[in-house]
Write a protein that holds these residues in place. Structure first.
Motif, PDB file in Angstrom:
ATOM      1  N   MET A 195       0.835  -1.209   0.000  1.00  0.00           N
ATOM      2  CA  MET A 195       0.000   0.000   0.000  1.00  0.00           C
ATOM      3  C   MET A 195       0.865   1.252   0.000  1.00  0.00           C
ATOM      4  N   ASN A 196       0.273   2.358  -0.433  1.00  0.00           N
ATOM      5  CA  ASN A 196       0.882   3.669  -0.245  1.00  0.00           C
ATOM      6  C   ASN A 196       0.760   4.041   1.235  1.00  0.00           C
ATOM      7  N   VAL A 197       1.609   4.976   1.680  1.00  0.00           N
ATOM      8  CA  VAL A 197       1.647   5.326   3.102  1.00  0.00           C
ATOM      9  C   VAL A 197       1.390   6.813   3.274  1.00  0.00           C
ATOM     10  N   MET A 198       0.610   7.158   4.307  1.00  0.00           N
ATOM     11  CA  MET A 198       0.304   8.551   4.619  1.00  0.00           C
ATOM     12  C   MET A 198       0.567   8.826   6.100  1.00  0.00           C
ATOM     13  N   PHE A 199       0.935  10.083   6.387  1.00  0.00           N
ATOM     14  CA  PHE A 199       1.234  10.504   7.752  1.00  0.00           C
ATOM     15  C   PHE A 199       0.449  11.767   8.073  1.00  0.00           C
ATOM     16  N   MET A 200      -0.099  11.824   9.275  1.00  0.00           N
ATOM     17  CA  MET A 200      -0.735  13.036   9.757  1.00  0.00           C
ATOM     18  C   MET A 200       0.198  13.666  10.789  1.00  0.00           C
ATOM     19  N   ILE A 201       0.905  14.705  10.356  1.00  0.00           N
ATOM     20  CA  ILE A 201       1.853  15.403  11.227  1.00  0.00           C
ATOM     21  C   ILE A 201       1.360  16.837  11.427  1.00  0.00           C
ATOM     22  N   ASP A 202       1.120  17.215  12.677  1.00  0.00           N
ATOM     23  CA  ASP A 202       0.638  18.572  12.987  1.00  0.00           C
ATOM     24  C   ASP A 202      -0.587  18.944  12.148  1.00  0.00           C
ATOM     25  N   ASP A 203      -1.540  18.037  12.025  1.00  0.00           N
ATOM     26  CA  ASP A 203      -2.783  18.270  11.284  1.00  0.00           C
ATOM     27  C   ASP A 203      -2.584  18.455   9.787  1.00  0.00           C
ATOM     28  N   VAL A 204      -1.430  18.050   9.275  1.00  0.00           N
ATOM     29  CA  VAL A 204      -1.160  18.084   7.831  1.00  0.00           C
ATOM     30  C   VAL A 204      -1.035  16.648   7.332  1.00  0.00           C
ATOM     31  N   GLY A 219      -1.740   3.038   5.969  1.00  0.00           N
ATOM     32  CA  GLY A 219      -1.560   2.636   4.594  1.00  0.00           C
ATOM     33  C   GLY A 219      -2.866   2.709   3.847  1.00  0.00           C
ATOM     34  N   VAL A 220      -2.795   2.923   2.539  1.00  0.00           N
ATOM     35  CA  VAL A 220      -3.978   2.987   1.688  1.00  0.00           C
ATOM     36  C   VAL A 220      -3.744   2.124   0.451  1.00  0.00           C
ATOM     37  N   GLY A 221      -4.682   1.237   0.171  1.00  0.00           N
ATOM     38  CA  GLY A 221      -4.551   0.371  -0.990  1.00  0.00           C
ATOM     39  C   GLY A 221      -5.798  -0.456  -1.188  1.00  0.00           C
ATOM     40  N   THR A 222      -5.902  -1.111  -2.331  1.00  0.00           N
ATOM     41  CA  THR A 222      -7.104  -1.883  -2.635  1.00  0.00           C
ATOM     42  C   THR A 222      -7.299  -3.022  -1.649  1.00  0.00           C
ATOM     43  N   ALA A 223      -6.247  -3.801  -1.396  1.00  0.00           N
ATOM     44  CA  ALA A 223      -6.387  -4.963  -0.518  1.00  0.00           C
ATOM     45  C   ALA A 223      -6.707  -4.544   0.906  1.00  0.00           C
ATOM     46  N   ALA A 224      -5.948  -3.579   1.427  1.00  0.00           N
ATOM     47  CA  ALA A 224      -6.102  -3.176   2.819  1.00  0.00           C
ATOM     48  C   ALA A 224      -7.146  -2.084   3.002  1.00  0.00           C
ATOM     49  N   THR A 225      -7.479  -1.349   1.965  1.00  0.00           N
ATOM     50  CA  THR A 225      -8.299  -0.130   1.982  1.00  0.00           C
ATOM     51  C   THR A 225      -7.603   0.914   2.854  1.00  0.00           C
ATOM     52  N   ILE A 226      -7.916   0.968   4.139  1.00  0.00           N
ATOM     53  CA  ILE A 226      -7.216   1.850   5.072  1.00  0.00           C
ATOM     54  C   ILE A 226      -6.671   0.974   6.185  1.00  0.00           C
ATOM     55  N   ALA A 227      -5.357   0.981   6.365  1.00  0.00           N
ATOM     56  CA  ALA A 227      -4.717   0.138   7.375  1.00  0.00           C
ATOM     57  C   ALA A 227      -3.969   1.011   8.376  1.00  0.00           C
ATOM     58  N   PRO A 228      -4.544   1.246   9.561  1.00  0.00           N
ATOM     59  CA  PRO A 228      -3.844   2.046  10.574  1.00  0.00           C
ATOM     60  C   PRO A 228      -2.517   1.407  10.972  1.00  0.00           C
ATOM     61  N   ILE A 229      -1.524   2.232  11.180  1.00  0.00           N
ATOM     62  CA  ILE A 229      -0.203   1.765  11.605  1.00  0.00           C
ATOM     63  C   ILE A 229      -0.083   1.981  13.113  1.00  0.00           C
ATOM     64  N   ALA A 230       0.207   0.909  13.831  1.00  0.00           N
ATOM     65  CA  ALA A 230       0.309   0.976  15.289  1.00  0.00           C
ATOM     66  C   ALA A 230       1.726   1.271  15.754  1.00  0.00           C
ATOM     67  N   THR A 231       2.709   0.758  15.001  1.00  0.00           N
ATOM     68  CA  THR A 231       4.106   0.847  15.419  1.00  0.00           C
ATOM     69  C   THR A 231       4.997   1.063  14.222  1.00  0.00           C
ATOM     70  N   ILE A 232       5.990   1.926  14.362  1.00  0.00           N
ATOM     71  CA  ILE A 232       7.003   2.143  13.333  1.00  0.00           C
ATOM     72  C   ILE A 232       8.361   1.811  13.921  1.00  0.00           C
ATOM     73  N   GLY A 233       9.060   0.892  13.267  1.00  0.00           N
ATOM     74  CA  GLY A 233      10.416   0.551  13.692  1.00  0.00           C
ATOM     75  C   GLY A 233      11.431   1.209  12.780  1.00  0.00           C
ATOM     76  N   TYR A 234      12.478   1.778  13.394  1.00  0.00           N
ATOM     77  CA  TYR A 234      13.540   2.399  12.603  1.00  0.00           C
ATOM     78  C   TYR A 234      14.865   2.158  13.307  1.00  0.00           C
TER      79      TYR A 234
END
Length: 363
Positions: free
Chosen positions: A244-253, A307-322
């Motif tokens: 899926m493509n990935v989106m972030f909501m940072i400071d209401d953007v 994430g956004v995509g056909t299979a997942a539609t909207i998939a909230p991300i709970a954890t990001i590892g870096y």
């Protein structure tokens, strides 16, 4: 009567030949327990590209196909695909979300992979006829759909590196439940690469996904569900996830990477951005630095990621590892943009919210 055609010239032809199954497997469908990608509907569509045109259009019972051991797709990955979903709306009708966009994107992939275009009229007629026949396979339980997989692959019997001359276009379908059953844990990948500028990253080509499996397996052994890919040159910028493509909501953007030669032009992505702008949400399509996302997570300014995509539609991300750090995001509630947009898309598909964009195609 409908039209099919070679890549340049439309030709009048006869209707799709239809052979219906003598014994439906619909009794295998349990709407309360649908595994993703395991069960397939009764019929499939096929067309063959020979002598410069698509021909022998048919719908037949779902079955195995016969291929030469020298098949060009098996050896050289000459294959592309699409993914879309059919739903049952509040009136019991079968509808498909933005199939014309999938038809267009299939041909973008086709051009890059030296595959002849599948005419949009042929794509839509095949889709319509197949779903009419297998309409009973479209589930109605919440969170379910009929997944539709169109694909094209080379059919030459030739061991040698060159574009194939013969191809097969197929559509298969199968009922599905949720791709992810809970918010996902993702790892930002900084060693392996999914795509490079000038490559095939923007296309839905089979090889792109095959190459991603090993890094994804390593991440799964570490407890993550998926990877977030970064640019192949510096690994400093976010690209997309494996599914899926990935989106972030940072400071209401709402921030997401622009589609490019390395990022798939997601149809769900486009739908989400369209609605977000209509709602007055500030949207930025721009390069997204890994450092920016990590800093926002540390400072509590990363309000949500999904994430956004056909299979997942909207998939909230709970954890990001870096690297060696793990950042937990706030648990989603009804105030989250991702929850609101999922409700909006679901409402448009079900017919409970007006489809002012013409995204819904009725079978």
């Amino acid at each position: 009567m409908y039209t099919t055609y070679n890549p340049l010239i439309m030709i009048e032809t006869s209707a799709i030949r239809i052979e219906k199954t003598t014994q439906s497997r619909i009794n295998e469908l349990d709407e309360n327990n649908i595994p993703f990608g395991r069960l397939y509907s009764d019929h499939m569509f096929l067309a063959d590209y020979k002598d410069g045109q698509w021909q022998d259009l048919r719908i037949v019972p779902y079955q195995n196909i016969s291929l030469s051991p020298a098949n060009s797709a098996l050896h050289y990955g000459i294959t592309i695909f699409e993914g879309l979903k059919a739903y049952r709306n509040k009136d019991g009708e079968v509808v498909v979300f933005r199939p014309e966009a999938n038809a267009k994107r299939l041909n973008i992939s086709a051009e890059r992979m030296c595959i002849p275009a599948v005419p949009e009229g042929l794509f839509m007629e095949a889709l319509n006829e197949l779903l009419k026949i297998d309409a009973s396979w479209v589930p109605s339980a919440p969170g379910t759909a009929l997944y539709v997989r169109p694909f094209v692959f080379g059919m030459d019997e030739y061991i040698g590196i060159r574009p194939s001359e013969n191809f097969r276009f197929m559509i298969i379908t199968g009922p599905v439940g949720s791709y992810y059953t809970k918010p996902v844990r993702v790892k930002i990948e900084t060693k392996f690469s999914r795509a490079f500028e000038g490559g095939t990253g923007f296309a839905k080509a089979g090889g792109n996904y095959a190459a991603s499996l090993y890094p994804a397996r390593l991440a799964q052994k570490m407890g993550f569900d998926q990877l977030i890919w970064t640019d192949g040159k510096t690994h400093q910028y976010i690209e997309e996830s494996g599914t899926m493509n990935v989106m972030f909501m940072i400071d209401d953007v709402l921030i997401t990477a622009p589609t490019s030669g390395t990022i798939l032009k997601g149809i769900t992505r486009d739908s989400v951005l369209t609605i977000a702008r209509e709602w007055g949400v500030k949207v930025e399509e721009r390069p997204v630095a890994v450092a920016e996302v990590v800093a926002a997570a540390k400072e509590g300014r990363l309000k949500e990621a999904f994430g956004v995509g056909t299979a997942a539609t909207i998939a909230p991300i709970a954890t990001i590892g870096y690297e060696d750090e793990v950042y937990d995001l706030p648990a989603a509630d009804d105030s989250f943009f991702s929850r609101k947009i999922l409700k909006q898309l679901s409402g448009i598909r079900s017919g409970e919210i007006a489809d002012k964009h013409g995204w819904i195609y009725k079978i």
